[in-house]
Design an enzyme around this catalytic site. Structure first.
Site, PDB file in Angstrom:
ATOM      1  CE  LYS A   1       2.635   2.108   4.511  1.00 16.78           C
ATOM      2  NZ  LYS A   1       2.024   1.189   3.492  1.00 16.78           N
TER       3      LYS A   1
ATOM      4  CB  THR B   1      -0.912   0.025   1.240  1.00 24.11           C
ATOM      5  OG1 THR B   1      -1.698  -1.165   1.264  1.00 24.11           O
ATOM      6  CG2 THR B   1      -1.834   1.236   1.203  1.00 24.11           C
TER       7      THR B   1
ATOM      8  CE  LYS C   1      -5.037  -2.068   2.239  1.00 29.09           C
ATOM      9  NZ  LYS C   1      -3.704  -2.670   2.125  1.00 29.09           N
TER      10      LYS C   1
END
Length: 281
Positions: free
Chosen positions: A233, A95, A165
């Site tokens: 993150k 990701t 995502k």
């Protein structure tokens, strides 16, 4: 096929293992060689760099941690791009940021294919895989993706997989807050939490997090299926994209603040459900 695999962390080692099981020849690289040992014991071949992986492979998969890791693996010295791109397809399952996915796709034939399902999905090959990039490349690697996941959806051009995502992570963040607070509330109300879950899991509140992570919380098991620091993150990237698009998502901002607090308390290497520890600190 000759497959390259870069990144053998919590999820990557299981995913690469499925390709070995399917009979493919796998060349592997990881920053920590010991994390790839189980694959090497099963016949995978070690390479000394991402470039060496690319040189030996028709399709290169990457599953690393942070955007800077992705950039280094693909575009750095001894990176995948230096290994030659002619006829190769690169599939980044990390990701990372949509702009970086587009940048890489401008250098090599690349798909951004992040996944959802955590360590359970990786072990059981039941991941949801969201794919952006060249449609013909997607069709070519689809049989490989089917070794790794159950739900595989082509989302659109480069970056579309990453955007999907990030939407997934926004849902998970809000859901995790709700699950943790429900457990805190239930305990304060004097409920037996196992019994409580028997009622709410099959109802409208039912979700993957309640099914898979709430029991871990009750057992005091905060081992990572997906690291808190990686989730933070992801939420940060989502906030960056919101700023770029002129969006204000207060729930996302709250979740980011709570997970930042979770890291500050020393839980960055635990699973995402360690949010519970921050909320009860």
């Amino acid at each position: 096929m000759n497959i390259g695999w870069i990144g053998t962390g919590v999820m990557g080692v299981s995913m690469a293992g499925h390709l070995l099981t399917a009979g493919h020849r796998v060349t592997v690289f990881s920053r920590t060689k010991s994390k790839a040992q189980s694959l090497l014991d099963r016949g995978a071949v070690w390479a000394e760099s991402p470039r060496a992986v690319a040189e030996a492979s028709e399709v290169v998969f990457t599953m690393v941690g942070f955007p800077q890791d992705v950039r280094e693996v693909y575009l750095g010295r001894s990176g995948v791009v230096e290994g030659g791109s002619a006829g190769k397809i690169c599939v980044d399952m990390t990701t990372t940021s949509p702009p970086l996915a587009k940048e890489i796709a401008g250098r090599v034939t690349a798909l951004d294919a992040p996944v959802s399902g955590g360590d359970v999905g990786a072990r059981n090959a039941t991941l949801s895989i969201m794919v952006g990039g060249d449609r013909a490349a997607f069709e070519r690697v689809l049989p490989l993706l089917e070794c790794l996941g159950k739900t595989i959806v082509y989302q659109g051009p480069a970056g579309a997989g990453q955007h999907t995502k990030l939407a997934n992570q926004i849902v998970i963040a809000g859901t995790m807050i709700g699950v943790c607070e429900a457990l805190i509330y239930g305990k304060a109300a004097g409920l037996d939490l196992e019994t409580m879950l028997r009622s709410i899991r099959p109802g409208a509140a039912g979700c993957w997090t309640l099914e898979n992570l709430a029991p871990r919380i009750l057992a005091g098991n905060f081992d990572p299926g997906f690291y808190v620091e990686h989730f933070l993150k992801d939420l940060g990237i989502a906030l960056e994209e919101c700023r770029r698009m002129g969006l204000h998502l207060p729930g996302l901002e709250l979740a980011h603040d709570l997970y930042r607090r979770t890291v500050e308390l020393g839980h960055g290497k635990k699973g995402t459900h360690a949010l519970f520890l921050a909320l009860t600190a």
